[in-house]
Design a protein around this motif. Structure first.
Motif, PDB file in Angstrom:
ATOM      1  N   VAL A 141      34.950 -27.972 -22.599  1.00 13.47           N
ATOM      2  CA  VAL A 141      35.038 -29.311 -23.185  1.00 13.47           C
ATOM      3  C   VAL A 141      33.708 -29.775 -23.769  1.00 13.47           C
ATOM      4  O   VAL A 141      33.670 -30.723 -24.551  1.00 13.47           O
ATOM      5  N   CYS A 142      32.624 -29.129 -23.397  1.00 14.29           N
ATOM      6  CA  CYS A 142      31.320 -29.575 -23.892  1.00 14.29           C
ATOM      7  C   CYS A 142      30.321 -28.428 -23.812  1.00 14.29           C
ATOM      8  O   CYS A 142      30.353 -27.620 -22.879  1.00 14.29           O
ATOM      9  N   ALA A 164      26.103 -28.073 -24.217  1.00  5.78           N
ATOM     10  CA  ALA A 164      24.871 -28.844 -24.330  1.00  5.78           C
ATOM     11  C   ALA A 164      23.669 -27.912 -24.385  1.00  5.78           C
ATOM     12  O   ALA A 164      23.658 -26.857 -23.744  1.00  5.78           O
ATOM     13  N   TYR A 192      30.350 -27.038 -20.004  1.00  4.94           N
ATOM     14  CA  TYR A 192      31.172 -27.898 -19.160  1.00  4.94           C
ATOM     15  C   TYR A 192      32.638 -27.516 -19.359  1.00  4.94           C
ATOM     16  O   TYR A 192      33.072 -27.260 -20.491  1.00  4.94           O
ATOM     17  N   ARG A 249      24.373 -31.554 -28.291  1.00  3.40           N
ATOM     18  CA  ARG A 249      25.563 -31.634 -27.440  1.00  3.40           C
ATOM     19  C   ARG A 249      26.772 -31.615 -28.350  1.00  3.40           C
ATOM     20  O   ARG A 249      26.808 -32.318 -29.363  1.00  3.40           O
ATOM     21  N   LEU A 250      27.782 -30.816 -27.992  1.00  2.00           N
ATOM     22  CA  LEU A 250      28.982 -30.657 -28.806  1.00  2.00           C
ATOM     23  C   LEU A 250      30.180 -30.582 -27.884  1.00  2.00           C
ATOM     24  O   LEU A 250      30.144 -29.879 -26.869  1.00  2.00           O
ATOM     25  N   GLY A 251      31.246 -31.294 -28.217  1.00  2.00           N
ATOM     26  CA  GLY A 251      32.427 -31.225 -27.368  1.00  2.00           C
ATOM     27  C   GLY A 251      33.497 -32.210 -27.777  1.00  2.00           C
ATOM     28  O   GLY A 251      33.402 -32.888 -28.800  1.00  2.00           O
ATOM     29  N   ARG A 252      34.537 -32.286 -26.949  1.00  2.00           N
ATOM     30  CA  ARG A 252      35.670 -33.171 -27.222  1.00  2.00           C
ATOM     31  C   ARG A 252      35.771 -34.240 -26.142  1.00  2.00           C
ATOM     32  O   ARG A 252      35.496 -33.988 -24.962  1.00  2.00           O
ATOM     33  N   LEU A 253      36.182 -35.428 -26.577  1.00  2.00           N
ATOM     34  CA  LEU A 253      36.289 -36.576 -25.683  1.00  2.00           C
ATOM     35  C   LEU A 253      37.451 -37.451 -26.134  1.00  2.00           C
ATOM     36  O   LEU A 253      37.736 -37.537 -27.333  1.00  2.00           O
ATOM     37  N   TRP A 294      36.326 -34.896 -31.691  1.00  2.00           N
ATOM     38  CA  TRP A 294      35.222 -33.949 -31.511  1.00  2.00           C
ATOM     39  C   TRP A 294      33.925 -34.635 -31.907  1.00  2.00           C
ATOM     40  O   TRP A 294      33.859 -35.312 -32.933  1.00  2.00           O
ATOM     41  N   ASP A 334      31.417 -34.286 -17.684  1.00  2.00           N
ATOM     42  CA  ASP A 334      30.881 -34.197 -19.043  1.00  2.00           C
ATOM     43  C   ASP A 334      30.674 -35.582 -19.649  1.00  2.00           C
ATOM     44  O   ASP A 334      29.795 -35.776 -20.486  1.00  2.00           O
ATOM     45  N   TRP A 382      27.387 -36.956 -21.556  1.00  2.00           N
ATOM     46  CA  TRP A 382      27.389 -37.601 -22.866  1.00  2.00           C
ATOM     47  C   TRP A 382      26.740 -38.982 -22.787  1.00  2.00           C
ATOM     48  O   TRP A 382      25.964 -39.366 -23.678  1.00  2.00           O
TER      49      TRP A 382
END
Length: 1138
Positions: free
Chosen positions: A501-502, A504, A520, A563-567, A582, A640, A644
């Motif tokens: 999901v992330c 970093a 993560y 940091r890259l991911g979905r929330l 994203w 995560d 963030w």
């Protein structure tokens, strides 16, 4: 110069950034002769979208002529009815700016039969300028490989790299002009008037976001054309035109705004009124319909009965299809298919993609529902059979070759469309959680990596090298496995890419290994990996990101993210349910990709108006408020989300000692500087020895520390901070800047410039050096010198003239510790020549002087003896909306009513009142996102006493008044009752973060009170309020997540002057109008609107103060009331003594 052809799409990188309409340095606000290079920062923020990487054409023969748009067609984009203009010649040329500068600028120039256009780059979708060939009168050579394209009113100068290249261009242009004139003669059209060839459907001036001045926009056929002004429209020489076959129009949040979206950028327009906006929407939707209108293919495919319904959901008359799956689908399902990626489903429109629909493809789609052999081929492909597998026959080695050998054209078409199809992998371990599974590109990578044991919480402490274990890591088939060594068969553990999901990337040296990254997962686990080499670490981060980021968000991979991911998030008007988006954090910018809606500009975290956390510890929501948009990020997974949260808070704070690393305002001035300057302007302009006197060291250091930590949240209040403490904090901040305000590189040049004897030459040198400063430094220097200029205007009171200020600020700004007299001379020169050095016009200077004079005058009056004097209060009132050009500064006598104020504003702007024009004065509370129309007989001055810093008055039309009057005319009685959604907030208006949600409650409103019941059958009210003590505001702030958009805020002030407020939401707009009309009716004894509006004529002089509201003053309530009462009728008398 040899002709440079545009590269074929197969050679284009996966992510191609399309340049903006106007490159940095262009300004359309100048005169007719200036179309570029007039303003270095006018259009830096003009947004432009990205090419969708998955849809770049795989091969385009280089022999083909360049199409009208860049040669990278979007996969599946509709093609309009207008024939694509074939390019006669294209290549790079040097263009001379119209100001006559000797500096040429390289431009990509493209000539077709209709237009000569030039672009910043050969990948730009929209031109910087277009000149219709019909407008060109002649083409002439002017020496040195240069030539001119001459129209009746403009001359465009170009330069080629060789005489041969110039000759080619001139011949191509002359031939195009000759052919155009021949066509004009045949069609009896004017050879010099492009406008006569096709009349516009709608034209007029519109505001376009990113442009300082309005543009003239014309809807012509299936195109929208942009011009600098009406004159250029008449000449036919424009900026660019938008093919509406790839456009879409939708309304924006602002009632006067709308967006024209294309795959290449979003054009955000604003009209003068809602009516004009509706006319523009209708015209542009008509252009889209003209561009896309064709149903020939759809009717042929619908001729087969099974094709009349969506293959997925059964919706009737589906107008989209998946050409490789041979199914017809509706628009909603087409969006789901497109989310799978082109490797799974190639979606095309039956009505728009006419070029795609060959005769064979139409037959294949119709035969798929009746032909058994084609169905069998589909079954084989779905079971995993390879389209390019070996057939066993050397003469026909592939299934496609076998179909061709057998003459099966339908099979050939089906196999050809499935050449690149990826077969989904069935996961037997976990059931699919989504109806569609996104197939990610296959990524493989392996090497030795150091990792620690997984953790269930954030890593607060440094991990030593001894805590890392060396593991052989392999990323393959969407699984990251780590082994004891490279020879091991069984992995120690694995991480599925679908569960990530992330990702970093901590700063170097955060842990024992210099370069680390964190992974993560959905299971609330954190994996830390380390490497010795920065290059190896970047490669791993890149590969892991590719493995878990879907094609929808692959543009984020081009960023150097931390940091890259979905929330889960909520944004815009879709606040009812959370969606998954994203996010990529890069420096102080937060990039977002949402599944629905166009690409948006990144959030500038250091320029946020608000950053707050709502909810309890279990259900936290991060609220980010930027100008014109609010984003809610939810903490569905705590691990995560906390990562963030910490990263965003750190990125939004001041990250260093340089000016550019501080929290910034809209004008690029550090918030810490703005806070101090604003406070001293309000409270310290007349303080004797301001800036010369020092504050208490302990208080100064505490204040400076809090400002450096988070200046956005610091509110300086009179009585809590002394002006000398604030001034000392500002001086210390400027003195401690490592690079200084004037920068180390330029500091010596500034000091040397002060020794120039000739004043004009010295001022010219200062202006030159000012232009070289970084943008934040330049804006800060202007803001500071502007403030010091105001301070010295009151030197008779504060004893700080220009020389005294220079003595204080010279060593501070140049960090010389008073050892170099030239530092003080520079500051003294900048203050003395403030108007010339900073190009301050008379209007700006007048506003500035009047602002500070009025502030000082009110403070002097407020500190007078206890006797109160009669007088008027000056306030800022806006017409229709809050912007500088719409403000009016009006004297408010104690007897003025809201109706009189409204009429005066309309009289000043010469606005006529037509029948059924219900002009009203509104009190707007920006923090509460609510507004209250003032009753026509309501006194204005008491309202001004209670206005906060986030409130203002605006005169505009009351759009609902006619409907409310009709309701009251047909309604019998003075009461109203019904169910509404209710939420209570006991905090002060505009303060605090209330908890709880909205609940259904029954209300009864009569002439005396408003009663709240738990349900309809209840006999005893839970609450009761006297109706005449209530203030009702239209609107509910989005932070409270109202269940509907038809709500209002009710404020009640108790006898102890405590404010309570409630939020009520109705189901429909009509219901809201009925409740609000009843409130007005019972509060004002039935007089909701005057039967005959009084045209009050006053001979009051037009007093125009500056661009800031003069209320409320800082200080106690009694001091503010004395200030208002004691303000004299002539607010500018003190100015005459300056």
């Amino acid at each position: 110069m040899t002709k440079k052809e545009e590269p074929p799409a197969s050679q284009v990188p996966r992510a191609v950034r399309v340049a903006s309409l106007l490159s940095e340095g262009e300004d359309l606000s100048g005169d007719d002769q200036g179309d570029e290079d007039e303003d270095d920062c006018a259009y830096e923020r003009v947004p432009n979208g990205d090419w969708h990487t998955s849809s770049l054409s795989s091969s385009v023969p280089s022999s083909l002529l360049t199409p009208e748009l860049p040669p990278h067609p979007m996969d599946g984009l509709p093609v309009g009815p207008t024939p694509t203009a074939l390019v006669i010649k294209a290549g790079w040329l040097d263009k001379n700016p119209p100001q006559g500068s000797y500096i040429y600028q390289k431009r990509w120039v493209r000539l077709d039969a209709s237009h000569l256009r030039y672009f910043d780059s050969n990948k730009d979708a929209y031109s910087k300028r277009f000149v219709p060939v019909a407008c060109i009168s002649r083409v002439a050579a002017i020496g040195d490989q240069k030539f001119e394209v001459i129209t009746n009113n403009r001359t465009f100068a170009f330069r080629a790299e060789s005489d041969a290249e110039r000759k080619e261009w001139m011949q191509a242009l002359q031939q195009a002009v000759a052919e155009q004139r021949a066509r004009a003669r045949v069609s009896s059209a004017s050879p010099l008037g492009v406008q006569g060839s096709e009349p516009h459907d709608h034209a007029g001036s519109l505001e376009l976001r990113g442009f300082k001045n309005k543009l003239y926009v014309a809807v012509v056929g299936d195109k929208v054309q942009l011009y600098k002004n009406l004159e250029e429209y008449r000449l036919g020489i424009g900026i660019t035109f938008i093919d509406m076959s790839v456009g879409n129009v939708k309304e924006a949040a602002d009632r006067r705004s709308f967006d024209l979206t294309t795959p290449y950028r979003i054009f955000s327009f604003s009209a003068e009124s809602e009516l004009e906006k509706e006319q523009w929407l209708e015209a542009m939707q008509g252009a889209i319909a003209e561009a896309l209108s064709t149903s020939e293919v759809a009717e042929r495919i619908w001729a087969m009965a099974p094709n009349r319904f969506c293959a997925d959901c059964g919706a009737a008359q589906p107008d989209w299809a998946s050409i490789n799956l041979c199914v017809v689908i509706c628009k909603r399902c087409a969006g789901e298919h497109r989310g799978l990626g082109a490797g799974v489903s190639k979606v095309r429109s039956l009505k728009m993609d006419r070029k795609v629909w060959t005769e064979t493809l139409i037959e294949a789609l119709c035969a798929a529902v009746t032909t058994s052999d084609l169905a069998e081929t589909q079954t084989l492909l779905g079971c995993g059979a390879g389209v390019n597998c070996f057939s066993g026959d050397p003469e026909a080695p592939t299934p496609l070759a076998l179909a061709e050998q057998a003459g099966q054209t339908l099979q050939m078409e089906f196999l050809r469309n499935n050449r690149t199809t990826e077969v989904p992998r069935l996961d037997s371990v976990r059931p699919l959680e989504k109806h569609y599974s996104v197939i990610l590109p296959t990524v493989s990578h392996s090497s030795f990596v150091y990792k620690t044991a997984s953790a269930g919480k954030l890593l607060q402490d440094r991990r030593a090298r001894e805590e890392f274990s060396r593991r052989w890591c392999v990323l393959s088939d969407g699984v990251l496995s780590y082994y004891e060594n490279e020879r091991a068969v069984t992995p120690n553990g694995e991480i599925r890419a679908s569960e990530i999901v992330c990702l970093a990337v901590p700063t170097p040296d955060t842990h024992g290994f210099e370069h680390t990254f964190e992974v993560y997962t959905e299971g609330e686990r954190l994996y830390l990996f380390g490497l010795e080499s920065a290059e190896l670490a970047r490669e791993w981060v890149k590969c892991i990101a590719k493995a878990f980021v879907p094609p929808l968000a692959e543009d984020l991979l081009a960023r150097d993210f931390e940091r890259l991911g979905r929330l889960p998030y909520k944004a815009g008007l879709s606040l009812q349910r959370a969606q998954e988006g994203w996010f990529a954090l890069t420096g102080s910018e937060l990039y977002t990709v949402f599944p629905e809606g166009p690409c948006e500009e990144p959030l500038q975290l250091r320029k946020l108006q608000e950053l707050s956390i709502q909810g309890d510890s279990e259900n936290q929501v991060l609220v980010l408020v930027e100008r014109r948009r609010t984003l809610y990020i939810q903490g569905e997974r705590r691990l995560d989300f906390m990562g963030w949260l910490g990263a965003i808070q750190k990125a939004a704070a001041s990250s260093g000692d340089t000016l550019s690393e501080q929290q910034l305002g809209d004008s690029d001035i550090p918030v810490i500087v703005y806070r101090c300057v604003d406070y001293i302007t309000q409270c310290g302009l007349t303080s004797e020895g301001i800036y010369r006197k020092c504050g208490q060291t302990s208080k100064t250091l505490r204040l400076l520390e809090s400002l450096r930590l988070d200046a956005r949240s610091v509110r300086l209040k009179e009585g809590e901070q002394h002006v000398d403490d604030v001034s000392s904090a500002l001086k210390r901040f400027l003195r401690d800047l490592p690079d200084g305000l004037f920068t180390r590189v330029q500091r010596l040049a500034w000091l040397e410039a002060s020794e120039i004897e000739d004043e004009e030459e010295k001022v010219s040198r200062y202006r030159e050096l000012l232009a070289r400063l970084p943008p934040v430094n330049r804006a800060t220097v202007k803001a500071l010198i502007s403030h010091l200029y105001c301070v010295q205007c009151f030197s008779d009171t504060n004893q700080m003239n220009t020389h005294n200020l220079a003595i204080v600020f010279g060593p501070t700004l140049f960090q010389t510790d008073g050892q170099d007299y030239k530092a003080g001379r520079v500051v003294e020169d900048l203050i003395s020549h403030y108007v010339v050095v900073f190009s301050v016009d008379e209007e700006e200077l007048r506003k500035q002087r009047e602002e500070v004079t009025a502030i000082v005058k009110m403070r002097v009056a407020g500190t007078a003896s206890g006797t109160q004097h009669a007088g008027d209060f000056i306030c800022t009132v806006y017409l229709e909306e809050k912007k500088a050009e719409a403000e009016q500064h009006v004297k408010i006598p104690a007897s003025m009513t809201a109706e009189e104020l409204t009429l005066e504003i309309l009289d000043r702007r010469n606005v006529g009142i037509r029948e059924k024009d219900y002009w009203t004065c509104f009190e707007v509370n920006e923090r509460e996102e609510a507004e209250r129309p003032l009753h026509f007989a309501e006194k204005v001055l008491p309202i001004l006493h209670g206005l906060g810093t986030d409130s203002y008055l605006v005169v505009k039309k009351h759009q609902s008044m006619e409907a409310m009057l009709l309701y009251l005319a047909s309604h019998v009685g003075e009461t109203k009752h019904g169910m509404m959604k209710f939420r209570e907030d006991r905090s002060l208006l505009g303060l605090g973060l209330p908890t709880g949600g909205f609940h259904d409650r029954y209300f009864i409103l009569n002439s005396s009170c408003l009663r709240l019941y738990k349900e309809v059958r209840s006999h005893r009210p839970e609450k009761e309020w006297p109706v005449r003590s209530l203030k009702v505001y239209l609107g509910v702030k989005k932070k409270l997540r109202p269940p509907t958009c038809w709500g209002f805020t009710v404020v009640h002030e108790t006898e102890k002057h405590e404010k309570q407020q409630w939020y009520l939401c109705c189901e429909t707009q009509m219901e809201l109008r009925e409740w609000f009309a009843t409130f007005l009716f019972v509060q004002h004894d039935g007089l909701v609107w005057p039967s005959e509006p009084s045209r009050v004529s006053r001979a009051a002089p037009e007093v125009r103060l500056g661009s800031i509201s003069l209320i409320p003053l800082r200080g106690s309530e009694n001091e503010m009331r004395r200030s208002v009462a004691a303000f004299s009728a002539d607010p500018l008398s003190l100015l005459r003594n300056v």
